[in-house]
Enzyme design. Sequence first.
Site, PDB file in Angstrom:
ATOM      1  N   GLY A  39      50.676  51.417  70.470  1.00  0.00           N
ATOM      2  CA  GLY A  39      51.409  51.631  69.220  1.00  0.00           C
ATOM      3  C   GLY A  39      50.593  51.368  67.975  1.00  0.00           C
ATOM      4  N   THR A  40      51.310  51.188  66.868  1.00  0.00           N
ATOM      5  CA  THR A  40      50.658  50.948  65.574  1.00  0.00           C
ATOM      6  C   THR A  40      49.789  49.704  65.653  1.00  0.00           C
ATOM      7  OG1 THR A  40      52.525  51.935  64.406  1.00  0.00           O
ATOM      8  CG2 THR A  40      51.096  50.485  63.125  1.00  0.00           C
ATOM      9  N   GLU A 189      46.000  41.662  52.946  1.00  0.00           N
ATOM     10  CA  GLU A 189      44.998  41.638  54.022  1.00  0.00           C
ATOM     11  C   GLU A 189      43.934  42.714  53.787  1.00  0.00           C
ATOM     12  OE1 GLU A 189      47.530  39.733  57.760  1.00  0.00           O
ATOM     13  OE2 GLU A 189      46.815  41.783  57.940  1.00  0.00           O
ATOM     14  N   VAL A 239      55.553  50.291  40.079  1.00  0.00           N
ATOM     15  CA  VAL A 239      54.746  51.514  40.124  1.00  0.00           C
ATOM     16  C   VAL A 239      55.681  52.710  40.090  1.00  0.00           C
ATOM     17  CG1 VAL A 239      53.224  52.897  41.580  1.00  0.00           C
ATOM     18  CG2 VAL A 239      52.782  50.456  41.267  1.00  0.00           C
ATOM     19  N   HIS A 447      40.916  13.611  66.355  1.00  0.00           N
ATOM     20  CA  HIS A 447      40.134  13.446  65.133  1.00  0.00           C
ATOM     21  C   HIS A 447      38.689  13.803  65.414  1.00  0.00           C
ATOM     22  CE1 HIS A 447      38.774  11.775  61.350  1.00  0.00           C
ATOM     23  NE2 HIS A 447      37.821  11.134  62.017  1.00  0.00           N
TER      24      HIS A 447
HETATM   25  P1  NAI Z   1      55.849  44.257  52.582  1.00  0.00           P
HETATM   26  O1  NAI Z   1      57.310  44.514  52.631  1.00  0.00           O
HETATM   27  O2  NAI Z   1      55.274  43.031  53.157  1.00  0.00           O
HETATM   28  O3  NAI Z   1      55.352  44.323  51.059  1.00  0.00           O
HETATM   29  C1  NAI Z   1      55.613  45.431  50.230  1.00  0.00           C
HETATM   30  C2  NAI Z   1      55.544  45.000  48.783  1.00  0.00           C
HETATM   31  O4  NAI Z   1      55.585  46.158  47.958  1.00  0.00           O
HETATM   32  C3  NAI Z   1      56.711  44.121  48.370  1.00  0.00           C
HETATM   33  O5  NAI Z   1      56.219  42.910  47.850  1.00  0.00           O
HETATM   34  C4  NAI Z   1      57.442  44.968  47.335  1.00  0.00           C
HETATM   35  O6  NAI Z   1      58.026  44.194  46.306  1.00  0.00           O
HETATM   36  C5  NAI Z   1      56.322  45.860  46.785  1.00  0.00           C
HETATM   37  N1  NAI Z   1      56.793  47.092  46.151  1.00  0.00           N
HETATM   38  C6  NAI Z   1      57.751  47.943  46.600  1.00  0.00           C
HETATM   39  N2  NAI Z   1      57.919  48.979  45.704  1.00  0.00           N
HETATM   40  C7  NAI Z   1      57.050  48.766  44.691  1.00  0.00           C
HETATM   41  C8  NAI Z   1      56.758  49.471  43.489  1.00  0.00           C
HETATM   42  N3  NAI Z   1      57.378  50.614  43.136  1.00  0.00           N
HETATM   43  N4  NAI Z   1      55.825  48.961  42.667  1.00  0.00           N
HETATM   44  C9  NAI Z   1      55.170  47.806  42.989  1.00  0.00           C
HETATM   45  N5  NAI Z   1      55.406  47.124  44.113  1.00  0.00           N
HETATM   46  C10 NAI Z   1      56.341  47.580  44.976  1.00  0.00           C
HETATM   47  O7  NAI Z   1      55.203  45.582  53.244  1.00  0.00           O
HETATM   48  P2  NAI Z   1      53.724  45.889  53.774  1.00  0.00           P
HETATM   49  O8  NAI Z   1      52.739  44.931  53.240  1.00  0.00           O
HETATM   50  O9  NAI Z   1      53.543  47.335  53.523  1.00  0.00           O
HETATM   51  O10 NAI Z   1      53.873  45.627  55.320  1.00  0.00           O
HETATM   52  C11 NAI Z   1      54.765  46.407  56.119  1.00  0.00           C
HETATM   53  C12 NAI Z   1      55.285  45.623  57.286  1.00  0.00           C
HETATM   54  O11 NAI Z   1      54.255  45.326  58.188  1.00  0.00           O
HETATM   55  C13 NAI Z   1      55.889  44.305  56.845  1.00  0.00           C
HETATM   56  O12 NAI Z   1      57.119  44.130  57.497  1.00  0.00           O
HETATM   57  C14 NAI Z   1      54.896  43.277  57.301  1.00  0.00           C
HETATM   58  O13 NAI Z   1      55.520  42.055  57.662  1.00  0.00           O
HETATM   59  C15 NAI Z   1      54.237  43.960  58.497  1.00  0.00           C
HETATM   60  N6  NAI Z   1      52.860  43.482  58.626  1.00  0.00           N
HETATM   61  C16 NAI Z   1      52.640  42.212  59.050  1.00  0.00           C
HETATM   62  C17 NAI Z   1      51.377  41.709  59.124  1.00  0.00           C
HETATM   63  C18 NAI Z   1      51.186  40.294  59.559  1.00  0.00           C
HETATM   64  O14 NAI Z   1      52.133  39.685  60.017  1.00  0.00           O
HETATM   65  N7  NAI Z   1      49.993  39.737  59.395  1.00  0.00           N
HETATM   66  C19 NAI Z   1      50.212  42.520  58.798  1.00  0.00           C
HETATM   67  C20 NAI Z   1      50.556  43.806  58.301  1.00  0.00           C
HETATM   68  C21 NAI Z   1      51.835  44.250  58.246  1.00  0.00           C
END
Ligand code: NAI
Length: 468
Positions: A39-40, A189, A239, A447
């Site tokens: 998957g992704t 990230e 945006v 430690h």
């Molecule tokens: P996200 O939901 O974490 O962040 C998206 C951000 O875009 C939000 O802070 C939102 O307020 C902002 N946003 C939305 N519309 C906007 C606009 N018009 N202008 C400016 N800002 C705007 O989504 P993201 O980072 O795309 O990740 C997607 C999914 O993948 C999430 O559920 C995330 O938890 C998961 N993921 C998890 C990772 C991890 O656990 N390390 C790594 C990568 C992804």
Amino acid sequence: MSYDVIIIGSGPGGYVCAVKAAQLGLKVAVVEKRATYGGTCLNVGCIPSKALLHASEMYHHAAHGMDALGVELAAPKLNLAKMMAHKDATVRSNVEGVSFLFKKNKIDGIQGTGKILAAGKVEITNDKGETQVLETKNIIIATGSEVAGIPGVQVDIDEKVIVSSTGGIALDKVPAKMIVVGGGVIGLELGSVWSRLGAKVTVVEYLDSILGGMDGEVSKQFQRMLAKQGMEFNLGAKVTGVEKADKGAKVTFEPVKGGEAQTLEADIVLVATGRKPYTTGLGLEEAGVVLDNRGRVEIDGHFRTNVAGIYAIGDVVRGPMLAHKAEDEGVALAEILAGQHGHVNYDIIPGVVYTHPEVASVGKAEEELKAAGVAYKVGKFPFSANGRARAMLATDGFVKVLADKQTDRVLGVHIVGFGAGEMIHEAAVLMEFGGSSEDLGRTCHAHPTMSEAVKEAALATFFKPIHM
Ligand code: NAI
């Protein structure tokens, strides 16, 4: 032939569910439309991004972090093609690992796009357009999610100049300037990968803080650290447009509170504004499977959709879009289908941001406790007072423990710092067992380790830390 279970989608939800179900004696098939399993997460998400995060961190460390340790190096040279080859090899070994697990557990992997004809019937169309219909007692939808785009904004993501995470892990040169739309996990990230490799990265985020939903104190301090590393932030900025320009692309945004719009240009724009459930072409409407108002497959507490014999797990259902949440749902559902009592504790799902330093949390944020009217106490400990952190020049960050004021039961733990993503699990185990900050503080920690800061924060929660 009839199966006990056909799983559509081989991401962390689907493939883990398949392995568990097979281990429990069920006859399982997995339908996957990609050429490889995983998957992704394995193909274009968690795994390749971690390869790039690690490699870019090493590059940055070689350039900036070694001198103070008495290791003098000539300026390191970036070989981006080789870094990408490392990423591709990492992906290959992981997706091949899933193939191996399928063979080992006698799971039938079927290449093609699955469509639910009705309960008990899945039609599969392969690359050549050939179809077959398989019969099964149970169908599991584990089709994951796709890039959501920017709500209300028409964006042409070409994966070259305007990229999602998929293009963002495959650039063929380091952009001089990059704009990241969305200061969530993906934006930070991948933004840090390219920032470490030399790009000037500007994040434009709608909310007033990065990592929305994360503990406020953690988010603020973490933003300061990223700013110190050279990332720029436009917060409270909506945006409203992303378009290709003569060279690169431009992003238009305006203050959420109202005010003048501004436009920035960059070589690459990364759109990281969330993901949405992926159900296109699955035949859910025809099969009568109900979606909720956010396009997620509606399920009950046992992963059952409204149609008997059809279940769903992972990003395609409610809850955080995290690989490990999907995996745990896969295991629980396999157990339920085998007549056991599968269960997922949604209160204790750790979240990790794999930047440098890492950010990790489990349980409630301070803001959530306040909003719920819970009486709580806080204990904190900075890595600057931890011996091991000093020895490694990894003193940025802190540990924060939140516990119930009356019972001392730990309700949330938040860590910013080197290795946070590993350290968080002792808090998760403690919380699974309903442990208190005193339990954690009285547990002997080796430690010198970074983890002693977790113990000290727990000591600070129920009494006083030793080293502060
Ligand atoms: P996200 O939901 O974490 O962040 C998206 C951000 O875009 C939000 O802070 C939102 O307020 C902002 N946003 C939305 N519309 C906007 C606009 N018009 N202008 C400016 N800002 C705007 O989504 P993201 O980072 O795309 O990740 C997607 C999914 O993948 C999430 O559920 C995330 O938890 C998961 N993921 C998890 C990772 C991890 O656990 N390390 C790594 C990568 C992804």
